[in-house]
Structure formats: structure tokens, C-alpha cells
Design a protein around this motif. Structure first.
Motif, PDB file in Angstrom:
ATOM      1  N   LEU A  35      13.071  41.978  -6.791  1.00 20.92           N
ATOM      2  CA  LEU A  35      12.602  41.137  -5.677  1.00 20.92           C
ATOM      3  C   LEU A  35      12.971  41.732  -4.317  1.00 20.92           C
ATOM      4  O   LEU A  35      12.342  41.402  -3.308  1.00 20.92           O
ATOM      5  CB  LEU A  35      13.178  39.723  -5.804  1.00 20.92           C
ATOM      6  CG  LEU A  35      12.691  38.897  -6.995  1.00 20.92           C
ATOM      7  CD1 LEU A  35      13.410  37.556  -7.051  1.00 20.92           C
ATOM      8  CD2 LEU A  35      11.174  38.685  -6.886  1.00 20.92           C
TER       9      LEU A  35
ATOM     10  N   CYS B 296      14.511  42.269 -13.145  1.00 21.53           N
ATOM     11  CA  CYS B 296      13.409  41.582 -12.460  1.00 21.53           C
ATOM     12  C   CYS B 296      13.902  40.923 -11.172  1.00 21.53           C
ATOM     13  O   CYS B 296      13.227  40.964 -10.129  1.00 21.53           O
ATOM     14  CB  CYS B 296      12.779  40.544 -13.384  1.00 21.53           C
ATOM     15  SG  CYS B 296      11.869  41.253 -14.785  1.00 21.53           S
ATOM     16  N   CYS B 297      15.082  40.291 -11.231  1.00 18.16           N
ATOM     17  CA  CYS B 297      15.639  39.672 -10.027  1.00 18.16           C
ATOM     18  C   CYS B 297      15.953  40.731  -8.970  1.00 18.16           C
ATOM     19  O   CYS B 297      15.734  40.521  -7.776  1.00 18.16           O
ATOM     20  CB  CYS B 297      16.894  38.884 -10.386  1.00 18.16           C
ATOM     21  SG  CYS B 297      16.596  37.450 -11.445  1.00 18.16           S
TER      22      CYS B 297
ATOM     23  N   ALA C 126      12.147  34.933 -11.377  1.00 23.54           N
ATOM     24  CA  ALA C 126      11.794  36.055 -10.507  1.00 23.54           C
ATOM     25  C   ALA C 126      10.284  36.152 -10.329  1.00 23.54           C
ATOM     26  O   ALA C 126       9.781  36.485  -9.243  1.00 23.54           O
ATOM     27  CB  ALA C 126      12.347  37.355 -11.082  1.00 23.54           C
TER      28      ALA C 126
ATOM     29  N   PHE D 213      16.756  35.974  -4.182  1.00 21.50           N
ATOM     30  CA  PHE D 213      17.411  36.637  -5.314  1.00 21.50           C
ATOM     31  C   PHE D 213      18.306  35.658  -6.067  1.00 21.50           C
ATOM     32  O   PHE D 213      18.269  35.588  -7.310  1.00 21.50           O
ATOM     33  CB  PHE D 213      18.230  37.822  -4.809  1.00 21.50           C
ATOM     34  CG  PHE D 213      19.067  38.478  -5.865  1.00 21.50           C
ATOM     35  CD1 PHE D 213      18.501  39.325  -6.802  1.00 21.50           C
ATOM     36  CD2 PHE D 213      20.439  38.237  -5.935  1.00 21.50           C
ATOM     37  CE1 PHE D 213      19.277  39.928  -7.780  1.00 21.50           C
ATOM     38  CE2 PHE D 213      21.218  38.826  -6.900  1.00 21.50           C
ATOM     39  CZ  PHE D 213      20.635  39.682  -7.839  1.00 21.50           C
TER      40      PHE D 213
ATOM     41  N   ALA E  62      16.120  33.087  -8.023  1.00 26.01           N
ATOM     42  CA  ALA E  62      15.574  33.649  -9.266  1.00 26.01           C
ATOM     43  C   ALA E  62      16.676  33.871 -10.296  1.00 26.01           C
ATOM     44  O   ALA E  62      16.476  33.623 -11.503  1.00 26.01           O
ATOM     45  CB  ALA E  62      14.860  34.969  -8.957  1.00 26.01           C
TER      46      ALA E  62
END
Length: 391
Positions: free
Chosen positions: A67, A63-64, A94, A25, A28
Motif C-alpha cells: 500500500l 499486501c499491506c 489491503a 497501512f 489494512a
């Protein structure tokens, strides 16, 4: 309720998973921040910020955050992030992490398919967001493709290495299981050998007891000396049979061990014991050199079985034992007896079940020898064997 509980247990993270997911995390997120930071010489972002830029940053943050669910839905998360990277350059980090994770946990065909979609998304992203410094679209696309290919290749190599380790671990477990099976089979063969020894040794001892007890029953008015001698043989044979049983039990209880094995040197004592039953036993030894241990042990068992059968089925008959041979020619063992002198029904037989000759045939076969037996013309019995004797 049970399905929910099992689902939670299935995707429950361990300490190592929390560390790895946190690093992914942050990686990204850091990759996305590179697109937010203004490099020296670049014009500062407009104030107040452009609404589209804020939206792009929020999409990248989402988006991160997605994950964290890549372990549960690796394909779905990867496809969504690939699509997001086509419109948001901040989501590329990500997307690379999701692509790497997908290639680690899913078959290569799935990973390469998503990799192809990422190439297409990268090209679309290069067209939607041209480089402000004038870098050609093809160059930007190729640079992105290199990063994506590296992430996918790294994930595939990790998957291959894990599969290799799993295969080696499985082979080691399989080899260990085979070794254990071979050990159990070897132990089973040893116990079968012990069972044969029990039959040979105790059958010999009990036949002595049977013959002398039957003689005392058959001749209740026998002289005192003969009765005393028979009683002494019965007592000694019973004592030796008890000792043999104790040795057998000791071997069965011990993790490793073998029964004390007879040799050719013990043959004279065997013949002497057989002669004490009242029937004459002649021993002729015509061999030169030292008989190998295995050959001598087999020869001893052949003579023992022959004498036991003579006592059981040819009561009072005279028995002859002849052993001849030399290194290179082999060892010949022959035990013969004439017809019974007394009624064999008057003698109580030790129970053998007729398995003595069967076991002896197997023993001689294992020694790579030959065994022949059968009745003779005069009503007697002949047991003959040839055993290899290397020069």
C-alpha cells in the motif's frame, strides 16, 4: 540522473501523506489480524502452525506493505491486491484500501473495472475458503461485495467532491480574472475620457494663446492698451493651461478620480473668454429648467469646440451661440460663425490634428444625441447638436 531526481520529487510524500499512508497501512493490517485472532469457541490453530497459514500471513503482510506504493502505481497495486484477495482472506483489508485509493485518484471507469474484478475475486475466494460455520457461499460473496462496493463508492464520492472543489476554485479564479479585466477596461475607458478632456480643455486654452500671439505678430503697431490686453489674456490662458495640466496629471496618478467637469453655469465664462480675443460672440439662452449634469457637460463641450474652431479657421468672424430646449423636448445647441475677416494664415494654429469634431461626435453619440456640422452658404460654419433632456 535528472529523470531520477524529478521522479523522486514527483512522488515525495508530505507530512499529511505520511499520516494518511500510515493510517491506511494500520487499517489494512488490523483488518488482516482479525483473520488471525482466534474467537471464543473456535478450535485453536495447530501447533506448530500450519505452513500454509504462515504463508498466507506473510502474503497479507506483503499486501499491506504494498500500500505504500499505491500512489505511484494505483492501478497495478490494486489489481495485484485484488488477485491476492482471491487466495488469501487476510489480504482483503489491503485490497479494500487499494480499491478506495484507486477510485479516488483514477477515472471512474478504471475504478469500476477493478471493482468488477474484485467481485470475481471475492466469489473465487468464497469458493476456495468456505466459511467454517457453514455460511452459504452466496451470502459470503454478497457480504464481501457490500464492503467492496462501499469502499469504491466512498472513493468515487471523494473524487467527485475534489473535482467539485477544483471546479469552484477554478471558477473563482476565472471570475477574479474577469473582474480584474473589467476593472482594467474601465480604467482604460476612464483614461480615454481623460484624453478627450485634455484635447478639449487644452485645445481651447492653446487656441486663445494662438489667436492673441498671432494678433500681436500680425499688428506689431497696435495700441498699447490692445497689446496689454492681449498679453494679459496670453498670461491668463497659459496659467489656466498649466493648472489644467496639473489637474490631469493628478488624476492620472491617483488610483480613483475624475477631472473637474464643467456645467452649464460655466458657459458664460467660456463665452466671455472667447470674446476677449477681439471677435464678438453672442450668447442666447432659451431654455427653462435645470439641465441634467451629463447633458450640460456635453453642451459645454460642444460650445467649446465650436468656439475653438471659429478662432482657428474664421479669424475675426462674429460667432453666435444659441441654446434652447426644455425637459421632454431635448436641448438644442448651435454654434455658428461667418467667414474669416482676417487671413487665417497670419495666426499660428494650435495643433489639433482635426480630431476635435471626431471626438465631439463620439461624445454626442455616447449621450444618445445627434450632431451636425458643415459650411454655410455665406462661407461660414455651423455646428448643431441635439441632446436628450428627460422630462
Amino acid at each position: 540522473m535528472n529523470d531520477t531526481t524529478s521522479s523522486r520529487q514527483r512522488y515525495r510524500r508530505g507530512a499529511r501523506d505520511w499520516v494518511v499512508d500510515s493510517l491506511m497501512f494500520l487499517t489494512a493490517l488490523g483488518f488482516g489480524l482479525l483473520g488471525v485472532v482466534t474467537m471464543p469457541g473456535e478450535p485453536p490453530p495447530p501447533v506448530p502452525p500450519d505452513p500454509l497459514r504462515v504463508t498466507e500471513q506473510l502474503v497479507a503482510l506483503a499486501c499491506c506493505t504494498a500500500l505504500w506504493w499505491r500512489r505511484r502505481w494505483p492501478v497495478g497495486v490494486a489489481v495485484v491486491l485484488v488477485a491476492a484477495s482471491a487466495v488469501s482472506q487476510l489480504a482483503v483489508g489491503a485490497m479494500l484500501v487499494a480499491l478506495f485509493s484507486l477510485c479516488v485518484h483514477r477515472p471512474p471507469r478504471v475504478g469500476l473495472t477493478v471493482l468488477g474484478l474484485s467481485f470475481l475475486a471475492s466469489y473465487v475466494g468464497a469458493l476456495v475458503h468456505p466459511d467454517p460455520h457453514g455460511t452459504p457461499v452466496v451470502t459470503t460473496f454478497l457480504l464481501s461485495a457490500v464492503f467492496q462496493g462501499a469502499a469504491a463508492g466512498w472513493g468515487l464520492s471523494v473524487q467527485h467532491r475534489r473535482q467539485l472543489f477544483d471546479s469552484l476554485r477554478e471558477r473563482a479564479a476565472h471570475a477574479e480574472a474577469e473582474a480584474q479585466l473589467r476593472a482594467e477596461q474601465a480604467q482604460h475607458r476612464v483614461r480615454e475620457s481623460i484624453a478627450r478632456e485634455i484635447h478639449d480643455v487644452l485645445g481651447h486654452r492653446l487656441s486663445l494663446l494662438s489667436v492673441h500671439a498671432g494678433a500681436l505678430e500680425y499688428r506689431p503697431n497696435a495700441p498699447a492698451e490692445e497689446v496689454a490686453r492681449s498679453a494679459g489674456v496670453i498670461r491668463e490662458s497659459a496659467h489656466q493651461a498649466l493648472q489644467d495640466l496639473r489637474e490631469v496629471i493628478g488624476v492620472l496618478r491617483a488610483p480613483v478620480g475624475e477631472l473637474p467637469q464643467p456645467t452649464m453655469a460655466d458657459l458664460s465664462q467660456l463665452v466671455t473668454e472667447a470674446g476677449d480675443t477681439g471677435a464678438g460672440v453672442d450668447l442666447v439662452e432659451e431654455y427653462s429648467g435645470e439641465v441634467p449634469e451629463r447633458t450640460g457637460r456635453t453642451a459645454y463641450r460642444i460650445v467649446q469646440e465650436g468656439l475653438t474652431n471659429a478662432r482657428k479657421h474664421a479669424t475675426g468672424a462674429r460667432t453666435s451661440v444659441r441654446i434652447s430646449g426644455s425637459p421632454g423636448r431635448g436641448l438644442n445647441v448651435e454654434v455658428g460663425n461667418g467667414p474669416a475677416v482676417r487671413d487665417p494664415e497670419a495666426v499660428t494654429e494650435a495643433s489639433g490634428g482635426g480630431q476635435g469634431l471626431v471626438g465631439l461626435t463620439e461624445r454626442v453619440s455616447l449621450a444618445s444625441g445627434r450632431l451636425e456640422y458643415g459650411p454655410t452658404a455665406d462661407g461660414g460654419w455651423r455646428l448643431s447638436a441635439w441632446l436628450p433632456w428627460p422630462s
